[in-house]
Design an enzyme around this catalytic site. Structure first.
Site, PDB file in Angstrom:
ATOM      1  N   SER A  89       0.841  -1.206   0.000  1.00 28.18           N
ATOM      2  CA  SER A  89       0.000   0.000   0.000  1.00 28.18           C
ATOM      3  C   SER A  89       0.869   1.248   0.000  1.00 28.18           C
ATOM      4  O   SER A  89       2.095   1.184   0.133  1.00 28.18           O
ATOM      5  CB  SER A  89      -0.914   0.017   1.237  1.00 28.18           C
ATOM      6  OG  SER A  89      -0.167   0.305   2.399  1.00 28.18           O
ATOM      7  N   SER A  91       0.817   3.749   2.231  1.00 29.92           N
ATOM      8  CA  SER A  91       0.790   4.455   3.511  1.00 29.92           C
ATOM      9  C   SER A  91       2.145   4.999   3.935  1.00 29.92           C
ATOM     10  O   SER A  91       2.219   5.873   4.794  1.00 29.92           O
ATOM     11  CB  SER A  91       0.254   3.533   4.614  1.00 29.92           C
ATOM     12  OG  SER A  91       1.185   2.519   4.919  1.00 29.92           O
ATOM     13  N   LYS A 146       5.257   0.878   9.577  1.00 32.71           N
ATOM     14  CA  LYS A 146       5.047   2.288   9.895  1.00 32.71           C
ATOM     15  C   LYS A 146       6.332   2.846  10.508  1.00 32.71           C
ATOM     16  O   LYS A 146       7.309   2.136  10.712  1.00 32.71           O
ATOM     17  CB  LYS A 146       3.896   2.471  10.896  1.00 32.71           C
ATOM     18  CG  LYS A 146       2.565   1.854  10.487  1.00 32.71           C
ATOM     19  CD  LYS A 146       1.912   2.548   9.310  1.00 32.71           C
ATOM     20  CE  LYS A 146       0.600   1.851   8.932  1.00 32.71           C
ATOM     21  NZ  LYS A 146       0.036   2.400   7.668  1.00 32.71           N
ATOM     22  N   SER A 229      -3.006   6.946   5.855  1.00 37.80           N
ATOM     23  CA  SER A 229      -2.353   5.886   6.608  1.00 37.80           C
ATOM     24  C   SER A 229      -3.245   5.436   7.759  1.00 37.80           C
ATOM     25  O   SER A 229      -3.714   6.257   8.559  1.00 37.80           O
ATOM     26  CB  SER A 229      -1.009   6.378   7.164  1.00 37.80           C
ATOM     27  OG  SER A 229      -0.446   5.418   8.033  1.00 37.80           O
TER      28      SER A 229
END
Length: 270
Positions: A89, A91, A146, A229
Site C-alpha cells: 500500500s 501508507s 510504519k 495511513s
C-alpha cells in the site's frame, strides 16, 4: 485465509528433521548390514552401482535428508536474521513505494522465537524515527509497516498536521507542492528525533487532531503518507511483543506481476 508461512516452515523443518533422524537411527544400520552380507556372499567388494541399489534410501528418507538442511538454514535466516517483505500500500509514501521489496533486520530489537514471536534475547529498543514491521494488533496474522513516533511514556499530540512529542513540535520544511501548478500534495522534510525523512500531506484532507499517552512497553506509529495511513491515530498502540523487526533497505521494486523488476531501486531506508 491468511497464509502463515512461519508456522508452515517450522512444521516442515521439524517433520523432515524427525524423518531423517528416524531413518538414521532405525534403518541406516540395516542397510549397512545388508551391504556387508551381500559382499560376504559375493566374496568381495561389490560394484558401485550395486552398492547404491543395496543401500538406497526410501523416497521419504531421501527427501527428508535433502530438504532438512535447506529448510533449517531458511528457518534460521528468516527467523533470526533477515526477512523480505513487499510493500502492498501507499501508507509509507514517499519513503516506500507500492511494490517495493524490503529487507527487515529480525534481530535488531532482540532475538524472538518463530511463530510465537516471544523475545528470548533483548538487544535494542526502537528509537523515534525507526521504520518498523509489526504484527497488526487487531489481526496479528497481518504485517504492517510504519514509522515509530512515540516511545513508552511519551505524550503525542497531532494538530494541524504537525506532530508534537512531549509538547515539542517536530520540525517540517516544505520541499515541494505536487503538482506545482495545482497542488494537491505537499512534500515536507520532517525531523523526527534525530531522523530526517520525507512525508506527504494531502491539502484537501481534513485535519485530524488528538493526544495520546504511550503506555509502557508499547509504541505509537504513523505512516509517512500522513493523510492516507491507517495507524496508531485510529487503532492505538503497538505492543513490543508484536514487533517483527527494523526495515533497513529496499532491494527491488516490482509493482505488478507483468512489470519488469527494477533492482536499480536498491536503497537504504531512513
Amino acid at each position: 485465509m491468511n497464509f502463515d508461512f512461519a508456522l508452515i516452515l517450522v512444521l516442515a523443518t521439524f517433520v523432515t528433521g524427525v524423518l531423517w533422524l528416524l531413518d538414521t537411527l532405525l534403518f541406516a544400520g540395516g542397510r549397512k548390514s545388508t551391504l556387508l552380507a551381500a559382499e560376504q556372499a559375493a566374496g568381495g567388494e561389490l560394484p558401485e552401482d550395486v552398492k547404491e541399489t543395496v543401500t538406497r534410501l526410501s523416497w521419504w528418507a531421501d527427501f527428508s535428508k535433502s530438504m532438512f538442511p535447506v529448510l533449517a538454514v531458511v528457518l534460521v535466516v528468516r527467523s533470526f536474521l533477515v526477512e523480505p517483505f513487499q510493500i502492498p500500500s501507499g501508507s509509507m509514501l514517499p519513503t516506500l513505494q507500492i511494490g517495493d521489496f524490503i529487507l527487515v533486520n529480525k534481530y535488531h530489537y532482540g532475538l524472538r522465537l518463530p511463530v510465537v514471536n516471544a523475545k528470548v534475547v533483548p538487544i535494542n529498543d526502537p528509537v523515534r524515527g525507526d521504520v518498523v514491521v509489526f504484527k497488526y494488533p487487531n489481526d496479528p496474522a497481518v504485517n504492517y509497516i510504519k514509522r515509530v513516533v512515540g516511545l513508552p511514556g511519551d505524550v503525542i499530540r497531532y494538530q494541524d498536521k504537525i506532530i508534537y512529542v512531549n509538547g515539542e513540535p517536530q520540525m517540517q520544511d516544505l520541499l515541494a507542492q505536487l503538482p506545482p501548478r495545482a497542488p494537491e500534495i505537499l512534500l515536507y522534510n520532517e525531523k523526527l528525533g534525530d531522523v530526517a525523512h520525507e512525508i506527504y500531506t494531502d491539502i484537501k484532507a481534513p485535519n485530524r487532531s488528538g493526544e495520546w499517552t504511550v503506555p509502557e512497553g508499547q509504541y505509537f506509529v504513523m505512516g509517512d503518507n500522513r493523510d492516507n495511513s491507517n495507524d496508531s491515530r485510529y487503532w492505538g498502540f503497538v505492543p513490543d511483543e508484536l514487533l517483527v523487526g527494523k526495515a533497513f533497505a529496499v532491494w527491488m521494486h516490482w509493482p505488478t506481476f507483468f512489470s519488469v523488476p527494477d533492482v536499480t531501486a536498491m536503497r537504504a531506508i531512513r
